[in-house]
Design a protein around this motif. Sequence first.
Motif, mmCIF file in Angstrom:
data_model
loop_
_atom_site.group_PDB
_atom_site.id
_atom_site.type_symbol
_atom_site.label_atom_id
_atom_site.label_comp_id
_atom_site.label_asym_id
_atom_site.label_seq_id
_atom_site.Cartn_x
_atom_site.Cartn_y
_atom_site.Cartn_z
ATOM 1 N N GLY A 1 53.379 17.753 32.211
ATOM 2 C CA GLY A 1 52.645 17.573 30.961
ATOM 3 C C GLY A 1 51.142 17.584 31.120
ATOM 4 O O GLY A 1 50.403 17.203 30.203
ATOM 5 N N GLU A 2 50.654 18.039 32.276
ATOM 6 C CA GLU A 2 49.209 18.099 32.500
ATOM 7 C C GLU A 2 48.610 19.335 31.833
ATOM 8 O O GLU A 2 49.274 20.359 31.662
ATOM 9 C CB GLU A 2 48.917 18.143 34.011
ATOM 10 N N THR A 3 47.358 19.214 31.445
ATOM 11 C CA THR A 3 46.648 20.332 30.819
ATOM 12 C C THR A 3 46.217 21.322 31.896
ATOM 13 O O THR A 3 45.757 20.924 32.970
ATOM 14 C CB THR A 3 45.395 19.818 30.074
ATOM 15 N N ILE A 4 46.364 22.620 31.594
ATOM 16 C CA ILE A 4 45.880 23.638 32.530
ATOM 17 C C ILE A 4 44.765 24.451 31.867
ATOM 18 O O ILE A 4 44.746 24.630 30.647
ATOM 19 C CB ILE A 4 47.007 24.579 33.015
ATOM 20 N N GLY A 5 43.832 24.924 32.679
ATOM 21 C CA GLY A 5 42.726 25.730 32.187
ATOM 22 C C GLY A 5 43.188 27.125 31.804
ATOM 23 O O GLY A 5 44.287 27.561 32.183
ATOM 24 N N VAL A 6 42.340 27.841 31.082
ATOM 25 C CA VAL A 6 42.725 29.153 30.565
ATOM 26 C C VAL A 6 42.976 30.170 31.680
ATOM 27 O O VAL A 6 43.786 31.094 31.517
ATOM 28 C CB VAL A 6 41.663 29.681 29.564
ATOM 29 N N LEU A 7 42.323 30.017 32.830
ATOM 30 C CA LEU A 7 42.542 30.948 33.942
ATOM 31 C C LEU A 7 43.602 30.454 34.923
ATOM 32 O O LEU A 7 43.983 31.188 35.837
ATOM 33 C CB LEU A 7 41.233 31.199 34.703
ATOM 34 N N GLU A 8 44.072 29.238 34.722
ATOM 35 C CA GLU A 8 44.996 28.638 35.688
ATOM 36 C C GLU A 8 46.335 29.378 35.671
ATOM 37 O O GLU A 8 46.969 29.516 34.619
ATOM 38 C CB GLU A 8 45.193 27.152 35.376
ATOM 39 N N GLY A 9 46.717 29.874 36.838
ATOM 40 C CA GLY A 9 47.986 30.597 36.942
ATOM 41 C C GLY A 9 47.903 32.081 36.653
ATOM 42 O O GLY A 9 48.913 32.785 36.712
ATOM 43 N N ILE A 10 46.702 32.591 36.355
ATOM 44 C CA ILE A 10 46.544 34.014 36.025
ATOM 45 C C ILE A 10 46.398 34.827 37.315
ATOM 46 O O ILE A 10 45.473 34.608 38.091
ATOM 47 C CB ILE A 10 45.315 34.245 35.115
ATOM 48 N N PRO A 11 47.303 35.790 37.573
ATOM 49 C CA PRO A 11 47.228 36.587 38.800
ATOM 50 C C PRO A 11 46.154 37.675 38.726
ATOM 51 O O PRO A 11 46.042 38.373 37.716
ATOM 52 C CB PRO A 11 48.619 37.210 38.918
ATOM 53 N N PHE A 12 45.361 37.794 39.799
ATOM 54 C CA PHE A 12 44.288 38.788 39.803
ATOM 55 C C PHE A 12 44.183 39.469 41.163
ATOM 56 O O PHE A 12 44.750 39.002 42.166
ATOM 57 C CB PHE A 12 42.953 38.164 39.391
ATOM 58 N N GLY A 13 43.457 40.587 41.194
ATOM 59 C CA GLY A 13 43.266 41.348 42.420
ATOM 60 C C GLY A 13 41.826 41.290 42.889
ATOM 61 O O GLY A 13 40.907 41.070 42.096
ATOM 62 N N ILE A 14 41.636 41.515 44.190
ATOM 63 C CA ILE A 14 40.309 41.445 44.808
ATOM 64 C C ILE A 14 40.066 42.723 45.608
ATOM 65 O O ILE A 14 40.837 43.043 46.519
ATOM 66 C CB ILE A 14 40.186 40.238 45.754
ATOM 67 N N LYS A 15 39.013 43.439 45.272
ATOM 68 C CA LYS A 15 38.603 44.587 46.079
ATOM 69 C C LYS A 15 38.445 44.134 47.529
ATOM 70 O O LYS A 15 37.873 43.073 47.790
ATOM 71 C CB LYS A 15 37.283 45.149 45.530
ATOM 72 N N ASP A 16 38.925 44.956 48.467
ATOM 73 C CA ASP A 16 38.994 44.510 49.848
ATOM 74 C C ASP A 16 37.657 44.566 50.582
ATOM 75 O O ASP A 16 37.566 44.991 51.733
ATOM 76 C CB ASP A 16 40.035 45.346 50.600
ATOM 77 N N VAL A 17 36.612 44.118 49.895
ATOM 78 C CA VAL A 17 35.299 43.935 50.519
ATOM 79 C C VAL A 17 34.808 42.499 50.302
ATOM 80 O O VAL A 17 33.670 42.179 50.629
ATOM 81 C CB VAL A 17 34.250 44.932 49.963
ATOM 82 N N TYR A 18 35.692 41.648 49.756
ATOM 83 C CA TYR A 18 35.346 40.244 49.509
ATOM 84 C C TYR A 18 36.054 39.347 50.503
ATOM 85 O O TYR A 18 37.243 39.514 50.776
ATOM 86 C CB TYR A 18 35.759 39.824 48.090
#
Length: 466
Positions: free
Chosen positions: A60-77
């Motif tokens: 029942g905890e609140t989650i942020g709008v980006l919490e749990g959102i899957p994303f990709g990272i260019k392989d230079v980071y």
Amino acid sequence: MDSQIKKIHQQLVSKEITCTELVQRKLDLLKKNTHNTANSLLESSALELAAKVDAKISNGETIGVLEGIPFGIKDVYMLQGTYTTASSNLLKHYKSAYTATAIQKLLDAGAIPIVKENCDSFGHGSSSENTIFGAVKNAINPELVGGGSSGGSAVNVAKDYTIFSIGGDTGGSIRQPAGYNKIYGLKPTYGRISRYGLMAYASSTDCVGPLAKSIEDIRIVLNVMSGKDAKDQTSIESESISEETIANTNTVKTIGYFKNFIENDAIDTQIKNDFLASIEKIKAKGIEVKALDFFKSDILVSTYYTLAMAETASNLSRLDGTNYGNRIESENLKETYAVTRSENFSEETKRRIVGGNQVLSQGFSDEIYLKGLALRDQISENFNKDFEEVDIIISPVTPSTPPKIGDSLKDPLAMYLSDAYTVGFSLGQLPTLTIPQGTSTGIQITAAKNNDAHVLQFANFLKETI
């Protein structure tokens, strides 16, 4: 406003889907993917993070709008503990010892990285073919290039393998592949997002930026990553951009475009006609449109590549196999350096290092490098004058449609010229957004420095106009 991030957030909160299910679906898509977009999957860490999000929701905890959102990272980071290869042979076994500031901010917001994404090696290219992992294939037509250098990032977003991705833009490397794959891609004002933890290509124009399928998702991710960073002295303070601000689309009264971009012999006829048709639609909405004078595109390209090659030659001088990288031993230290760099760098990277060293060498630096710096100052001054006359500048993203895979490798000069409409805004360090409308490779929207909100506002206006 359309937003995949907000839609998925609601699905997670209402328990329509678990975060574990969401992340696993995206990982499965990436595993089956035939577009060569993924250098490495972050499966175990992503599923661990997803389980933590599911536990919070169950409690029942609140989650942020980006919490749990899957994303990709260019392989230079840098992402601590993961392979960070820059799609190069030299760093194919290198693991990050720390995490880039921009990526850490996303992690702190609860977003889940699931993939390190294919790109031109060290960002050197406009097609994502200069890579040890195989050419990235266009999301719409796999016979064509994905664009570059952030090609894997753009294709992953376009194919819904990631919700958003983080690319890097030095001379157009977010905007051009975004246009080729019909999504949104933002190069923010230089310094708005910290470059700490991004492998340097050309330090004076390198920018961190998001790729996504909506303006709202671009805004959300931009806000999270922005801000001053003590680890990057070029980073700047910036105000958060609200949803209400970019929804107010009546602020722009005058726009400009560079007539020499449109009158250029190199521009594809259809792109030219579509761009001019978009101009007419904007005029019909009561906005004043001005044709502006600017530097010829070949001057912009030569200025950009003169400076970029000089900076990359300097930045890559540290990569000799001594501290990290795929070291190849030879008969003495000097030969070891030479063989390590010769065998491990791509042909395009070597071309840029050689060009950069030539530009910086004694007897040439005054004639070439200093002239390039002077031209960059003139370009910035030209922009300052333009933005006294207009609120926004728009332009095509590219002069032509995506080439077939293999063509760019045969003709490096043609590849450089594909950046003709993007590099000027990089030299000016201006916020510029590609939108997937207006021409077959989109339209760029540019505002004065630190006016990133104006760019997103006008993008919303054009979404309903063209």
